[in-house]
Design a protein around this motif. Sequence first.
Motif, PDB file in Angstrom:
ATOM      1  N   ALA A  87       0.848  -1.199   0.000  1.00 27.34           N
ATOM      2  CA  ALA A  87       0.000   0.000   0.000  1.00 27.34           C
ATOM      3  C   ALA A  87       0.878   1.243   0.000  1.00 27.34           C
ATOM      4  N   LYS A  88       1.968   1.175   0.740  1.00 28.85           N
ATOM      5  CA  LYS A  88       2.900   2.313   0.748  1.00 28.85           C
ATOM      6  C   LYS A  88       3.513   2.494  -0.645  1.00 28.85           C
ATOM      7  N   GLU A  89       3.850   1.373  -1.264  1.00 24.81           N
ATOM      8  CA  GLU A  89       4.434   1.438  -2.608  1.00 24.81           C
ATOM      9  C   GLU A  89       3.456   2.029  -3.618  1.00 24.81           C
ATOM     10  N   VAL A  90       2.167   1.749  -3.411  1.00 22.28           N
ATOM     11  CA  VAL A  90       1.155   2.269  -4.336  1.00 22.28           C
ATOM     12  C   VAL A  90       0.912   3.757  -4.068  1.00 22.28           C
ATOM     13  N   LEU A  91       0.855   4.111  -2.774  1.00 19.74           N
ATOM     14  CA  LEU A  91       0.470   5.481  -2.431  1.00 19.74           C
ATOM     15  C   LEU A  91       1.601   6.486  -2.625  1.00 19.74           C
ATOM     16  N   TRP A  92       2.842   6.006  -2.498  1.00 18.90           N
ATOM     17  CA  TRP A  92       3.962   6.947  -2.602  1.00 18.90           C
ATOM     18  C   TRP A  92       3.988   7.670  -3.962  1.00 18.90           C
ATOM     19  N   PRO A  93       4.010   6.944  -5.078  1.00 13.52           N
ATOM     20  CA  PRO A  93       4.014   7.661  -6.368  1.00 13.52           C
ATOM     21  C   PRO A  93       2.783   8.543  -6.557  1.00 13.52           C
ATOM     22  N   ILE A  94       1.648   8.099  -6.018  1.00 12.08           N
ATOM     23  CA  ILE A  94       0.423   8.901  -6.138  1.00 12.08           C
ATOM     24  C   ILE A  94       0.638  10.243  -5.459  1.00 12.08           C
ATOM     25  N   LEU A 100      -2.109   1.933 -11.213  1.00 16.02           N
ATOM     26  CA  LEU A 100      -0.928   1.326 -10.593  1.00 16.02           C
ATOM     27  C   LEU A 100      -1.146  -0.126 -10.212  1.00 16.02           C
ATOM     28  N   ILE A 101      -2.403  -0.493  -9.983  1.00 14.30           N
ATOM     29  CA  ILE A 101      -2.646  -1.867  -9.542  1.00 14.30           C
ATOM     30  C   ILE A 101      -3.217  -2.732 -10.664  1.00 14.30           C
ATOM     31  N   ASP A 102      -3.140  -2.193 -11.876  1.00 13.92           N
ATOM     32  CA  ASP A 102      -3.640  -2.938 -13.030  1.00 13.92           C
ATOM     33  C   ASP A 102      -2.526  -3.853 -13.547  1.00 13.92           C
ATOM     34  N   SER A 103      -2.770  -5.152 -13.459  1.00 12.47           N
ATOM     35  CA  SER A 103      -1.685  -6.089 -13.780  1.00 12.47           C
ATOM     36  C   SER A 103      -1.245  -6.021 -15.240  1.00 12.47           C
ATOM     37  N   VAL A 104      -2.138  -5.633 -16.150  1.00 11.32           N
ATOM     38  CA  VAL A 104      -1.727  -5.612 -17.562  1.00 11.32           C
ATOM     39  C   VAL A 104      -1.319  -4.210 -18.052  1.00 11.32           C
ATOM     40  N   GLY A 105      -1.408  -3.234 -17.172  1.00 13.28           N
ATOM     41  CA  GLY A 105      -1.079  -1.857 -17.607  1.00 13.28           C
ATOM     42  C   GLY A 105       0.335  -1.460 -17.252  1.00 13.28           C
ATOM     43  N   LYS A 106       1.299  -2.307 -17.631  1.00 14.80           N
ATOM     44  CA  LYS A 106       2.674  -2.093 -17.195  1.00 14.80           C
ATOM     45  C   LYS A 106       3.257  -0.754 -17.683  1.00 14.80           C
ATOM     46  N   LYS A 120      12.753   0.879  -5.726  1.00 11.15           N
ATOM     47  CA  LYS A 120      13.265  -0.498  -5.874  1.00 11.15           C
ATOM     48  C   LYS A 120      12.111  -1.492  -5.953  1.00 11.15           C
ATOM     49  N   GLY A 121      11.130  -1.298  -5.074  1.00 11.75           N
ATOM     50  CA  GLY A 121       9.945  -2.166  -5.069  1.00 11.75           C
ATOM     51  C   GLY A 121       9.267  -2.173  -6.434  1.00 11.75           C
ATOM     52  N   TRP A 122       9.138  -0.997  -7.034  1.00 10.19           N
ATOM     53  CA  TRP A 122       8.476  -0.932  -8.340  1.00 10.19           C
ATOM     54  C   TRP A 122       9.354  -1.530  -9.446  1.00 10.19           C
ATOM     55  N   ASN A 123      10.665  -1.296  -9.336  1.00  9.68           N
ATOM     56  CA  ASN A 123      11.556  -1.889 -10.336  1.00  9.68           C
ATOM     57  C   ASN A 123      11.394  -3.407 -10.360  1.00  9.68           C
TER      58      ASN A 123
END
Length: 255
Positions: free
Chosen positions: A119-126, A139-145, A162-165
């Motif tokens: 959740a932190k990884e998702v909210l940080w870029p937002i 960000l949580i769409d598996s096919v929207g890389k 790093k988490g997103w990489n």
Amino acid sequence: MHLYLCGATGTGKSKALEYFARQDIAQWEQSRCGALIIDPHGSLYDSLINWIAWNEPDLKDVPIIPIDMRQSDWTIGYNVLRPREVSDPSVIISNFVQAMAYVWGADGTQGTPLFARLAKEVLWPIYEKKLTLNEVKYLIDSVGKRVRMEITEGLTKDSVAKGWNFSHTLSPKDFNTQFSSTVNRFYSFLDANKLRFMFGKSGASLDLGKALEDGEIIIANLSTKADWYRKKMFHFLPPCCERFMGSSQGARQRR
Ligand SMILES: Nc1ncnc2c1ncn2[C@@H]1O[C@H](COP(=O)(O)OP(=O)(O)OP(=O)(O)O)[C@@H](O)[C@H]1O
Ligand SMILES: [Mg+2]
């Protein structure tokens, strides 16, 4: 200062509270004192709004902000992830993650470490890219890389970058496995129109702390006939209230 109103059923507790609020509103010109009135049931809200409407000629200078979760034809912008100059982003994001965990029945995030991290990884870029909860779905769409890579490019927080990489290397299937519980939790917010409208405004947003500092009277009705998650809005208010309670001596609050 804390005030408890105790008494048998039907002895006038709610009415007394309503009269206290009325006095605060009626004497606003003298005190210029902010107030936050949160009504989980709706009857205090209705009663106060009726009284305000009836006395409108005498109260027209009082800055009153009504928030009614039952109403779907208008909404107030309350972007919990709006940029703040003073606070550390980690604190804002962690408050929101805690509130989400709480809504889902966990007292904190200790029992849900994977959710806390993702959740932190998702909210940080937002937060960093000045987006809103509405954009979380990309960000949580598996096919929207490609979109994910775009949103998470150039993040300043190393651990999140790093988490997103790593997540970008996952196949849609693995991405789904990794994020599925986080996705479910976010979608309980994103599926509710009312919450999407409230949380999804990037420009105008109510700043509870500032509104109270400025002496505004906020009257919030959190009752709802239908969706359980609207009621859970309650859990998103306390962090703001606590911040305010620490910083202002003039204004009073009621929950
Ligand atoms: N000072 C008063 N004079 C006359 N009637 C009153 C007064 N205070 C309350 N009432 C009436 O008494 C009834 C019960 O009042 P209220 O709903 O405030 O009680 P309560 O203690 O909050 O009850 P509950 O425990 O069920 O929430 C209401 O119909 C209200 O209008
Ligand atoms: Mg009552």
